[in-house]
Scaffold this motif. Structure first.
Motif, PDB file in Angstrom:
ATOM      1  N   GLN A  53       1.291   0.525   6.528  1.00 49.94           N
ATOM      2  CA  GLN A  53      -0.077  -0.443   6.426  1.00 49.94           C
ATOM      3  C   GLN A  53      -0.347  -1.569   7.375  1.00 49.94           C
ATOM      4  O   GLN A  53       0.803  -2.162   7.651  1.00 49.94           O
ATOM      5  N   GLU A 105      -2.929   6.658   7.051  1.00 48.63           N
ATOM      6  CA  GLU A 105      -4.295   6.817   6.162  1.00 48.63           C
ATOM      7  C   GLU A 105      -3.561   5.481   4.402  1.00 48.63           C
ATOM      8  O   GLU A 105      -2.731   6.769   4.329  1.00 48.63           O
ATOM      9  N   ILE A 106      -4.503   5.430   3.904  1.00 42.17           N
ATOM     10  CA  ILE A 106      -4.728   4.560   3.312  1.00 42.17           C
ATOM     11  C   ILE A 106      -5.030   5.171   1.540  1.00 42.17           C
ATOM     12  O   ILE A 106      -5.765   4.901   1.058  1.00 42.17           O
ATOM     13  N   CYS A 132       1.032  -0.818   0.107  1.00 40.18           N
ATOM     14  CA  CYS A 132       0.272  -0.087   0.327  1.00 40.18           C
ATOM     15  C   CYS A 132       0.847   1.385  -0.150  1.00 40.18           C
ATOM     16  O   CYS A 132       1.796   1.303   0.800  1.00 40.18           O
ATOM     17  N   VAL A 165       0.203   5.113   1.699  1.00 41.99           N
ATOM     18  CA  VAL A 165       0.437   5.664   2.833  1.00 41.99           C
ATOM     19  C   VAL A 165       0.478   6.894   2.850  1.00 41.99           C
ATOM     20  O   VAL A 165       1.959   6.643   3.079  1.00 41.99           O
TER      21      VAL A 165
END
Length: 541
Positions: free
Chosen positions: A295, A250-251, A242, A244
């Motif tokens: 993540q 926050e993704i 991911c 972030v």
């Protein structure tokens, strides 16, 4: 009929093994432990445990973990014909269950007073049953020689499995592990050292840390959207995770793989990215909650920065000390080999900029796990024990004891100031001049990185890694007079301890692979009545 061999690497942070088909030379299974079965995070902890609790106890823990690891391979162990082993001198001595006090104590007079005779570790061939390994009645075990207590089979592997001994110009190799063995080769002369970097660079003593294994965040890149994580998949191959916001978690962009922890190389990457973006000013993290968010809830704390920073500091102080001993300095070494799992998975450029690689190096070679590679070649019969013995005898190295080196102490004091007391890196050269040492060479722009392996364990793209999360090794004993306050349990930082009452007696149970060992002993310190004595506990058979 299938004929198997097994390669076993006994590292300070854990055990790794591979089963190989001796006919096809293919790897058929790989299994690793998450932690070392002996309490503690480094060799010194393991030494203390073996001395205080008994060498037989320490041997039983290693052999017990090895047996569980071999069972996890899922092969017919009766068809295993050969086991090649590698590791440092102390770990192999415990595995073989031979004298270790000559490694633990310095000084000929002190050893003579204790009646200890230093032994030759010239390698050995034994049967599996002799060593307590079960289910392998037809297996012979080959244990490579050591040169000194500091130059063991893993250090020999580091020299033999790379091309470093054939280099014409000065070159350095570092095995990025808990003990960080390193060697500098200059005009055929070898200078060796071993820096007690600690386990942070292998993901241990890190809050969300883990060894390099599936699900571990192994790298991080700064993008225009945020920090993109890289996670090891089931084959130990790095894949995109991911993206972030490191300040909030926050993704920003979903990845294709879930993370369950972070390995040391991921911590190094987070440290580099945080310093580069001004979020980290060692040892402080300048976010609202004092954490870096990655993540799947994986975070980096100021404690993690402190642990990783001290490890990096020990590394740089180590190879600067070797350079000084050889009459060289940064800029004189243009090529650096990076060995071990951490040396392979770490972003080489980030490592260079943080100080994990010799400043001035322009060609970085990431080799992988040389220790298990030698164990594999021993199992295949490609490396002859007699030839290893000849190499060990011929190896004449100038060993620099960092523990007693004034140069190391001076440089590490500078490193400690940078990583632990907020001294800016801009003052580093000024501090060096106080000790009559030259300034560091600046990191160049045109750095060549050569990565010779995808994973630190061969063939894991085809054969997924089996992780033994619990070695099942337990210490237990009766706590006479225990008042059941549970303070010892509550104070254990690794959640390794539990108490259980049976037949009117209170028993303590310690999961040895989770216990921080003699460097911690908070359980003992928390016991007001001093009835909790760690060394009195024995292995559950």
């Amino acid at each position: 009929m299938t004929r198997y061999g097994i390669a076993l690497d006994i590292g300070t942070s854990g055990l790794r093994c591979q089963a190989i088909d001796l006919e096809s030379r293919k790897t058929v299974a790989t299994a690793i432990t998450q932690r070392h079965p002996i309490p503690g995070m480094n060799v010194i902890d393991h030494v203390n445990f073996a001395i205080n609790s008994g060498e037989d106890q320490a041997n039983a823990l290693i052999v017990g973990a090895a047996n569980k690891l071999f069972a996890a391979l899922g092969i017919d162990l009766t068809k295993v014909e050969i086991l090649g082993v590698s590791g440092n001198t102390f770990q192999l001595s415990l595995f073989e269950n031979i004298e270790i006090r000559d490694l633990a104590y310095a000084g000929k007079n002190a050893l003579e007073a204790m009646g200890v005779k230093p032994i030759e570790r010239n390698g050995a061939v034994k049967t599996a049953s002799e060593l307590g390994l079960v289910g392998m009645p037809n297996c012979k075990v080959i244990i490579p020689p050591a040169v000194t207590h500091e130059i063991g089979a893993d250090a020999i592997a580091m020299l033999k499995m790379t091309d470093i001994l054939n280099e014409k110009d000065p070159v350095i190799v570092v095995d990025y592990g808990t003990n960080a063995e390193m060697a500098l080769i200059v005009n055929g002369n070898i200078y060796t050292g071993s820096a007690a970097a600690g386990p942070a660079l292998e993901g241990q003593q890190i809050e969300k840390g883990m060894l390099a294994a599936p699900g571990a965040i192994s790298n991080i890149e700064i993008t225009d959207k945020g920090w993109k994580c890289t996670v090891l998949d089931e084959g130990m191959v790095p894949v995109e995770g991911c993206t972030v916001d490191p300040k909030t978690g926050e993704i920003v962009e979903e990845g294709s793989i879930k993370a369950i922890g972070i390995t040391g190389t991921g911590v190094v990457a987070a440290l580099y990215c945080g310093i580069k973006q001004g979020i980290i000013q060692p040892p402080n993290i300048l976010t609202e909650d004092g954490k870096i968010h990655l993540q799947d809830g994986i975070c980096i704390s100021s404690h993690d920065v402190d642990e990783a920073g001290k490890a990096i500091g020990a590394l740089r102080a180590g190879f600067l000390t070797l350079l000084h001993a050889a009459g060289l300095w940064t800029g004189d070494v243009k090529k650096a080999y990076m060995s071990g799992a951490s040396g392979l998975y770490v972003d080489a450029i980030k490592a260079l900029n943080l100080g994990m690689v010799c400043p001035g190096a322009e060609h970085l070679v990431q080799f992988g796990n040389t220790s298990i590679e030698m164990a594999r070649r021993v199992a295949f019969g490609d490396v002859d024990l007699d030839k290893l013995r000849e190499f060990a005898k011929e190896l004449r190295a100038t060993h620099v004891m960092f523990a007693t080196s004034e140069t190391f102490k001076d440089i590490y004091s500078i490193e400690y100031s940078v990583w632990c007391t907020s001294m800016p890196m801009s003052e580093y050269d000024d501090m060096l001049s106080i000790y009559d040492l030259p300034p560091l060479t600046k990191v160049g722009d045109n750095i060549k990185v050569e990565r010779l392996a995808k994973t630190d364990l061969p063939d894991t793209e085809q054969v997924p890694v089996k992780i033994l999360d619990d070695t099942g090794t337990i210490l237990t004993g009766v706590l006479e007079g225990c008042k059941k306050c549970q303070k010892c349990v509550k104070t254990c930082p690794e959640r390794a301890l539990r108490l259980e009452e049976k037949d009117g007696k209170m028993y303590a149970f310690i999961a040895t692979d989770r216990c921080a060992g003699t460097a911690c002993r908070r359980c003992e310190q928390a016991c007001a009545d001093k009835i909790f004595v760690h060394k009195d506990l024995k292995i559950v058979h």
